[in-house]
Scaffold this active site. Structure first.
Site, PDB file in Angstrom:
ATOM      1  N   ILE A 105      41.245 -97.802  50.723  1.00  0.00           N
ATOM      2  CA  ILE A 105      40.873 -96.622  49.948  1.00  0.00           C
ATOM      3  C   ILE A 105      39.359 -96.604  49.807  1.00  0.00           C
ATOM      4  O   ILE A 105      38.754 -97.608  49.431  1.00  0.00           O
ATOM      5  CB  ILE A 105      41.526 -96.694  48.550  1.00  0.00           C
ATOM      6  CG1 ILE A 105      43.050 -96.612  48.674  1.00  0.00           C
ATOM      7  CG2 ILE A 105      40.993 -95.603  47.638  1.00  0.00           C
ATOM      8  CD1 ILE A 105      43.750 -96.876  47.355  1.00  0.00           C
ATOM      9  N   CYS A 106      38.751 -95.463  50.112  1.00  0.00           N
ATOM     10  CA  CYS A 106      37.291 -95.344  49.995  1.00  0.00           C
ATOM     11  C   CYS A 106      36.866 -95.468  48.536  1.00  0.00           C
ATOM     12  O   CYS A 106      37.353 -94.732  47.669  1.00  0.00           O
ATOM     13  CB  CYS A 106      36.829 -94.007  50.549  1.00  0.00           C
ATOM     14  SG  CYS A 106      35.108 -93.659  50.135  1.00  0.00           S
ATOM     15  N   ILE A 107      35.911 -96.348  48.288  1.00  0.00           N
ATOM     16  CA  ILE A 107      35.516 -96.611  46.900  1.00  0.00           C
ATOM     17  C   ILE A 107      34.842 -95.403  46.247  1.00  0.00           C
ATOM     18  O   ILE A 107      35.136 -95.072  45.096  1.00  0.00           O
ATOM     19  CB  ILE A 107      34.629 -97.880  46.798  1.00  0.00           C
ATOM     20  CG1 ILE A 107      34.368 -98.202  45.314  1.00  0.00           C
ATOM     21  CG2 ILE A 107      33.323 -97.744  47.555  1.00  0.00           C
ATOM     22  CD1 ILE A 107      33.909 -99.617  45.077  1.00  0.00           C
TER      23      ILE A 107
END
Lengths: 101, 130, 134
Positions: free
Chosen positions: B77-79
């Site tokens: 998941i992209c931070i």
């Protein structure tokens, strides 16, 4: 080098499908998924554009998405119906993929 | 072949998460390797364990988690996108002084470089979105 | 790490949705990986790089100045669809002046924007290995 163009928008609502057709090269493959499968229906006002693309490109449609929308059996001649495994094969058999979101 | 999958939309709102799941399953069944599944934009919402769809609906988040457990998938998941949308793991929640986290098992939070690396390391990158 | 041809396809207008902004964030990260990066602006994507954007009234950050920084990250190939501009009543003069300094030419300032018609855009796309669209 060939590219798989994946289109998921109805041509009656968005321009993505038109844009895809305008930028696909001879020898490329076009796959209709999700809402784009309505573009595969024979007799629609968009069908002529898909037929024109078939002159030098191969055109596919995801069968599960057609069936979900009550359109099974309505795909125009020349459009190949694939399942998810066939979708995977298309990505593997073309050098790259582009999604027309 | 080695694949990276990019998922740009959240579950239920748009079909793309379902299609990405079906595609990923089919690719694994065919013996392909999934190098990474990267979740960006609202796609980060695939990774919250707090979704409770109606009993007769599919469980998209759980399907990802189960697929990850079975095949050792790397679900990232992209931070930056996650912070905007409130998807937190325990470390990040603590760092931000928040009172809870919600990340689902099998997912991890990392940077956008993981997406670019996926594109470089994989034979194919397939994008699912709206 | 190997070098690949990366293309970022931008077909959506800014502000109405977050796609343009978050796409730009990936573009900037990709620069750190020293890949051969190109951007395409097609359909409503051309609105991402219009000049004179003022987002004060909508309470959102104007992120268009970030496109000006792309040249400093060695991202110097911004293909803009000439048909998409024309369809929208725009010309290249309505776009920001996006430039880079060419290290191979005594750091001469050169335009990053490349106007491309459909055939040229299709030919450029055919050269790409990793195509990201948001």
């Amino acid at each position: 080098m060939s590219m798989l163009h994946i289109v998921n928008k109805s041509p009656f609502e968005r321009v993505a499908f038109d844009s895809c057709l305008a930028h696909a090269s001879a020898g490329d493959a076009i796959l209709m998924i999700e809402d784009a499968v309505v573009g595969a229906v024979d007799g629609s006002s968009f069908a002529g554009k898909v037929k024109a693309a078939m002159a030098d490109k191969s055109v596919y449609v995801l069968g599960a998405d057609l069936a979900a929308r009550g359109l099974e059996g309505k795909a125009m001649e020349g459009v190949t119906i694939v399942d998810y495994a066939g979708f995977v094969d298309l990505t593997a058999n073309n050098d790259s993929t582009q999604s027309w979101l | 072949m080695k694949y990276t999958i990019l998922v740009n939309e959240g579950p239920y709102q748009h079909q793309s998460a379902d299609t990405a799941l079906q595609f990923t399953r089919a690719a694994l069944e065919k013996g392909h390797e999934i190098f990474r599944v990267f979740f960006y934009h609202d796609g980060v919402n695939n990774g919250t364990r707090l979704t409770v769809p109606p009993a007769d609906d599919r469980l998209i988040q759980k399907a990802w988690t189960e697929l990850a457990e079975k095949h050792g998938l790397d679900l990232v998941i992209c931070i930056a996108a996650a912070q905007r949308r409130g998807i937190m793991d325990a470390d990040e929640a603590k760092r931000q002084g928040l009172d809870a986290n919600n990340i689902a098992p099998g997912f991890r939070i990392s940077g956008l470089g993981q997406l670019v690396e996926g594109g470089i390391q994989s034979d194919r990158l397939v994008v699912f979105g709206d | 790490m190997s070098t690949k041809n990366f293309l970022f396809v931008n077909r959506k207008a800014p502000y109405g949705t977050i796609y343009a902004l978050e796409s730009l964030e990936v573009v900037l990260i990709s620069a750190a990986f020293e890949q051969n990066v190109s951007l395409a602006f097609i359909d409503d994507g051309v609105y991402q790089i219009t000049k004179g954007q003022n987002s004060k009234g909508i309470g959102m950050k104007n992120f268009s100045p970030t496109y000006r920084a792309l040249g400093d990250y060695d991202i110097t190939k911004l293909y803009v669809s000439s048909e998409s501009l024309a369809e929208r009543g725009l010309t290249v003069d309505d776009l920001m002046e996006l430039t880079y300094e060419d290290a191979d030419d005594d750091y001469a300032e050169k335009p990053s924007i490349i106007l491309a018609n459909r055939e040229e855009m299709a030919a450029m796309m055919a050269e790409q290995e990793v195509i990201l669209s948001f």
